[in-house]
Design an enzyme around this catalytic site. Structure first.
Site, short mmCIF file in Angstrom:
data_model
loop_
_atom_site.label_atom_id
_atom_site.label_comp_id
_atom_site.label_asym_id
_atom_site.label_seq_id
_atom_site.Cartn_x
_atom_site.Cartn_y
_atom_site.Cartn_z
N GLU A 28 0.96 -1.44 -0.08
CA GLU A 28 0.03 0.00 0.02
C GLU A 28 0.83 1.40 -0.03
O GLU A 28 0.59 2.12 -0.77
CB GLU A 28 -1.03 -0.11 1.16
N HIS A 74 1.72 1.92 -3.47
CA HIS A 74 0.49 3.04 -4.17
C HIS A 74 0.68 4.36 -3.56
O HIS A 74 0.34 5.00 -4.53
CB HIS A 74 -0.58 2.16 -3.84
#
Ligand code: ZN
Length: 501
Positions: free
Chosen positions: A263, A266
Site C-alpha cells: 500500500e 501505491h
C-alpha cells in the site's frame, strides 16, 4: 480555443475534488464510522456519485472538448487531460443512462448474492444474477466500441491499450515459464517449516514496525496517514492527503508487512504525482492505469521487500521488536517468506505462483465473453483450469470460482492488471539496476536502509509523470523497451535459484 481548454481543466479540478470528498466518506465508512452511521454515509456516497456523474457528462464538457484544438495545448500534461476526457465523453455518449443504472443495480444485487453463495458454498445461488450482469456489461462494451471485441474493450478500460492480441502470447509464454519454475522450486520448498511466522505477534509492535517501514520508504506523514480496516487499501483524499490502511487481525507476521510495503508503494505514487504542478489536483494525479499502479505496489512488496538486501537492514530491527524471532536466522526467515507452492487463494499466493492465478482468471473471462464458457459451467471449468494452470484443484467453490468479489462488482477485464503489474515492476527493476550501475549497487542501497536512490529514481521516471503517458509510452520512455515477460522470469529464476539450491 485556449479558453475551452481552461474551462475543461477547471471542471476537471472540480470533479477531482468531488472525488476526494467521496473518498473521505469512503475512508470514514471503512475505518471509523459506527455501525448506525453507515446508512447516512451510504446516502452521501450515492449523492456525491450522482453529482460527479452529472458534472462529468454536462453539456459544457462536450462543447469544451469539441472546441479545443491541438494548437491550444502547451505540454504533454494538457494533451493527456484532453485525450482522457475525449475518450470518457465518447463512451458516455454511447451508453444510455438506463444501462448505467441497470448495471449499478445488478452490481448491488450480485454482491449480496455472491456473499451468500460463498458462505453457503453454492454457486447456483449466484449464477442467475451473474449471467444478467455479464450480459449487461457485454451490452455496454458493444455500445462503447461497436466494432471491437467486447472483452478487448473491457481490458482497455482498466489498462489502456491492452487487448487479447497482446495478452494471449504474453500470458501463454509466461505460463510455460512459471510452470517450469514452479516444478523446480515448489518441491524444494515443501519441507519448509514456516510456523514461526504465526507465533502470535504483538499487535502494537506490529503497528509500530509497519509505521517504521513506511517512514523508511519515504511516506510523507505530513501529507498522509494510516488506519486499520478489514481489507488494506490506499486512497487519496486530496493532493496533500494520501492514506493507507492495514490489517492486524491475524497472528501472521508477514501479512501486515506485505500489506504495508504494497500500500505504501501505491501511496508514494500519488503523493509524488501531486507534487508535479502540471497535474496536481487534476485527474492525472491519480496515476495512469491499474497495471502501472500495481507495478508500484508490487515493486515494493516483492521486488524490494522480500529481498535479502532489504532484510539485511530490516531484520535486526524486527528481531529487536519481536522476541519470537530470536533464534530464527535471516536465512530461515527469507526461505519462509519466499516459500512457493500451488495454492487455492489468489490473495495469499506467493510471488512465483501469483500470476498463474491471474492467467486462470483471464482464460475464464475470455471464455465467458466469447461464449465458450456458459455461466452454469463456471465451477467445473474453473476447477479443470485450476488443475491445469495452478496445479491445484479447489475443494469447494468458495475456495474456487467464488473466492474473488470482482465479478460480483461487474469488473471483468480487471484481473490481468495484477499480472501486468508484476511484469512492469520487473522491467522497472531491470532499468533501475542499469541506472544505478549494477545489482550490487541496488543491494548496497537496500541494505543501507536509505532507500532514497530508489525512490528518487521512481519519482523522476514514474511518479512525477502521473497519468500523462499511456502505459506503453511510459514503459518505452523509461526502459526503451516494450512489454516483455523476460525480466520477470529472469528475476524469479535468479531469486529462487539462489534461495532454494
Ligand atoms: Zn494494489
Amino acid at each position: 480555443m485556449r479558453e475551452a481548454f481552461e474551462k475543461l481543466r477547471e471542471k476537471d479540478r472540480e470533479i477531482t475534488r468531488l472525488g476526494y470528498a467521496l473518498a473521505t466518506i469512503e475512508w470514514d465508512l471503512e475505518t471509523k464510522a459506527p455501525e448506525k452511521g453507515a446508512e447516512e454515509r451510504g446516502a452521501e456516497l450515492s449523492m456525491l456519485s450522482m453529482m460527479i456523474h452529472d458534472a462529468s457528462t454536462a453539456e459544457e464538457m462536450y462543447s469544451a472538448a469539441d472546441a479545443i484544438e491541438d494548437a491550444d495545448l502547451r505540454n504533454d500534461a494538457e494533451r493527456a487531460l484532453v485525450r482522457n476526457w475525449r475518450k470518457d465523453l465518447r463512451e458516455e455518449k454511447n451508453v444510455p443512462s438506463e444501462l448505467v443504472g441497470r448495471i449499478g443495480y445488478l452490481q448491488g444485487a450480485a454482491h449480496a448474492k455472491w456473499v451468500e453463495a460463498r458462505k453457503k458454498n453454492d454457486f447456483s445461488l449466484f449464477a442467475p444474477i451473474l449471467k444478467d450482469l455479464i450480459d449487461a456489461v457485454r451490452e455496454k462494451a458493444l455500445l462503447i466500441a461497436p466494432e471491437a471485441d467486447p472483452y478487448d474493450t473491457l481490458l482497455d478500460e482498466f489498462e489502456p491499450g491492452m487487448s487479447k492480441a497482446v495478452l494471449d502470447p504474453l500470458f501463454g509464454d509466461l505460463e510455460k515459464e512459471l510452470h517450469r519454475l514452479m516444478d523446480e522450486y515448489a518441491p524444494k520448498c515443501a519441507h519448509l517449516d514456516t510456523s514461526f511466522l504465526r507465533r502470535g505477534y504483538d499487535r502494537n509492535g506490529m503497528e509500530s514496525f509497519c509505521r517504521y517501514i513506511m517512514e523508511k520508504m519515504g511516506f510523507d506523514f505530513e501529507r498522509g496517514t494510516y488506519a486499520e480496516s478489514a481489507h488494506p487499501f490506499t486512497t487519496t483524499l486530496g493532493p496533500d492527503d494520501i492514506r493507507i490502511t492495514n490489517r492486524f487481525t491475524d497472528e501472521g507476521l508477514f501479512d501486515p508487512i506485505g500489506s504495508v510495503t504494497h500500500e505504501t508503494g501505491h501511496a508514494l505514487y500519488e503523493q509524488n504525482a501531486a507534487l508535479n504542478p502540471e497535474i496536481r489536483g487534476t485527474s492525472l494525479s491519480g496515476g495512469v492505469s491499474m497495471g502501472i499502479h500495481e507495478s508500484q505496489s508490487r515493486f515494493w512488496e516483492n521486488f524490494m521487500g522480500r529481498t535479502r538486501a532489504f532484510w539485511e537492514f530490516m531484520y535486526p530491527e524486527a528481531q529487536k521488536r519481536f522476541p519470537s524471532l530470536e533464534g530464527i536466522s535471516l536465512d530461515e526467515f527469507l526461505l519462509a517468506v519466499n516459500k512457493t507452492e500451488p495454492s487455492a487463494i489468489r490473495v495469499n499466493a506467493d510471488e512465483l505462483t501469483y500470476s498463474l492465478h491471474i492467467i486462470l482468471r483471464y482464460r475464464m473471462e475470455k471464455g465467458i465473453f466469447d461464449g465458450s464458457i456458459k455461466v452454469e459451467d463456471i465451477p467445473s471449468e474453473w476447477n479443470r483450469m485450476s488443475e491445469e494452470i495452478i496445479r491445484y484443484t479447489p475443494k469447494t467453490d468458495s475456495e474456487g470460482c467464488l473466492q474473488d468479489s470482482h465479478w460480483a462488482g461487474g469488473m471483468f477485464g480487471y484481473f490481468p492488471t495484477y499480472a501486468l503489474g508484476n511484469l512492469y515492476a520487473a522491467m522497472w527493476r531491470e532499468q533501475l539496476i542499469d541506472d544505478l550501475g549494477g545489482e550490487e549497487k541496488l543491494d548496497e542501497v537496500l541494505s543501507s536502509g536509505n532507500f532514497t536512490p530508489i525512490t528518487y529514481w521512481q519519482k523522476d521516471n514514474i511518479w512525477y509523470k502521473g497519468g500523462i503517458y499511456l502505459p506503453k509510452d511510459l514503459l518505452f520512455k523509461v526502459t526503451g523497451k516494450s512489454l516483455d515477460m523476460r525480466p520477470f522470469v529472469e528475476y524469479l529464476e535468479e531469486k529462487y535459484s539462489r534461495l532454494y539450491k
